[in-house]
Design a protein around this motif. Structure first.
Motif, PDB file in Angstrom:
ATOM      1  N   ALA A   1      16.304  47.492  45.212  1.00 12.94           N
ATOM      2  CA  ALA A   1      16.211  47.173  43.782  1.00 12.94           C
ATOM      3  C   ALA A   1      17.514  46.606  43.236  1.00 12.94           C
ATOM      4  CB  ALA A   1      15.819  48.419  42.992  1.00 12.94           C
ATOM      5  N   ASP A   2      18.518  46.525  44.078  1.00 20.19           N
ATOM      6  CA  ASP A   2      19.816  45.978  43.658  1.00 20.19           C
ATOM      7  C   ASP A   2      20.035  44.574  44.215  1.00 20.19           C
ATOM      8  OD1 ASP A   2      20.116  46.642  46.327  1.00 20.19           O
ATOM      9  OD2 ASP A   2      22.125  47.468  46.079  1.00 20.19           O
ATOM     10  N   GLY A   3      18.973  43.948  44.693  1.00 23.65           N
ATOM     11  CA  GLY A   3      19.075  42.619  45.310  1.00 23.65           C
ATOM     12  C   GLY A   3      19.225  41.512  44.285  1.00 23.65           C
TER      13      GLY A   3
ATOM     14  N   VAL B   1      13.987  39.232  37.267  1.00 19.53           N
ATOM     15  CA  VAL B   1      13.002  39.581  38.299  1.00 19.53           C
ATOM     16  C   VAL B   1      13.672  39.427  39.657  1.00 19.53           C
ATOM     17  CG1 VAL B   1      10.791  38.937  39.337  1.00 19.53           C
ATOM     18  CG2 VAL B   1      11.076  38.798  36.864  1.00 19.53           C
ATOM     19  N   LEU B   2      13.519  40.430  40.512  1.00 22.92           N
ATOM     20  CA  LEU B   2      14.119  40.343  41.839  1.00 22.92           C
ATOM     21  C   LEU B   2      13.549  39.159  42.613  1.00 22.92           C
ATOM     22  CD1 LEU B   2      14.310  44.035  43.088  1.00 22.92           C
ATOM     23  CD2 LEU B   2      16.156  42.613  42.238  1.00 22.92           C
ATOM     24  N   ASP B   3      14.399  38.526  43.403  1.00 22.54           N
ATOM     25  CA  ASP B   3      13.962  37.386  44.205  1.00 22.54           C
ATOM     26  C   ASP B   3      12.957  37.790  45.275  1.00 22.54           C
ATOM     27  OD1 ASP B   3      15.645  35.886  42.646  1.00 22.54           O
ATOM     28  OD2 ASP B   3      17.202  35.661  44.184  1.00 22.54           O
ATOM     29  N   VAL B   4      13.046  39.045  45.736  1.00 28.62           N
ATOM     30  CA  VAL B   4      12.074  39.584  46.697  1.00 28.62           C
ATOM     31  C   VAL B   4      11.261  40.639  45.965  1.00 28.62           C
ATOM     32  CG1 VAL B   4      11.757  40.847  48.848  1.00 28.62           C
ATOM     33  CG2 VAL B   4      13.565  39.134  48.677  1.00 28.62           C
ATOM     34  N   GLN B   5       9.956  40.401  45.881  1.00 33.43           N
ATOM     35  CA  GLN B   5       9.043  41.255  45.117  1.00 33.43           C
ATOM     36  C   GLN B   5       8.128  42.068  46.036  1.00 33.43           C
ATOM     37  OE1 GLN B   5       8.305  41.101  41.323  1.00 33.43           O
ATOM     38  NE2 GLN B   5      10.473  40.825  41.759  1.00 33.43           N
TER      39      GLN B   5
END
Length: 154
Positions: free
Chosen positions: A79-81, A87-91
């Motif tokens: 969740a820190d990516g 919005v995180l780049d990896v969902q």
């Protein structure tokens, strides 16, 4: 995020296990509080849905209300990516939960194994990976569920 849940309930009483001789009063079955067991499983499913939804936004609000370190949790769950526009780049695109609740009449603890499908936020059709994480919970006599730990699969 709404995961799909499978449920397994474990009776941890000694009844019928040959720990005590058949007919011994300590070998009698403990009546399961099925409503409380189901309610605990439902609460865990809702909690996981909230946590994975928050994870996709890079936040740990729900975990922060527990005794688990939210920063360590964020690192472990990704969740820190990197993120774009909040919005995180990896969902996490989808998740399957195997929720196991152990009970001795009332529910006492639970383990949830969570398999997550990860995708690229800019193109949700591109699978970037999968995760298998385990969440551990305790359930007190009031039915309150407490998150205790996360184990990240290698």
């Amino acid at each position: 995020m709404t995961g799909r849940a499978g449920l397994v309930f474990h009776d941890v009483s000694t009844s019928g296990t040959l720990v005590f001789p058949e007919g011994d009063e300590r070998d009698l079955p403990v009546v399961a509080d099925e409503a409380a067991i189901q309610a605990a499983a439902d609460a865990i499913r809702a909690w996981l849905d909230d946590v994975l939804s928050e994870r996709n936004q890079g936040v740990t609000t729900t975990v922060a209300s527990s005794d688990v370190d939210p920063d360590a949790f964020a690192r472990a769950l990704g969740a820190d990516g990197p993120s774009t526009d909040g919005v995180l780049d990896v969902q996490v695109a989808s998740a399957t939960y195997l929720i196991e609740v152990a009970y001795l009449g009332d529910p006492g603890w639970a383990l949830a194994r969570v398999e997550s499908l990860l995708v690229d936020a800019s193109d949700p059709t591109v699978e970037t990976g999968r995760r298998l994480d385990s969440f551990v919970f305790s359930i007190d006599e009031t039915g309150a569920v407490e998150f205790l730990a996360l184990e990240v699969a290698p």
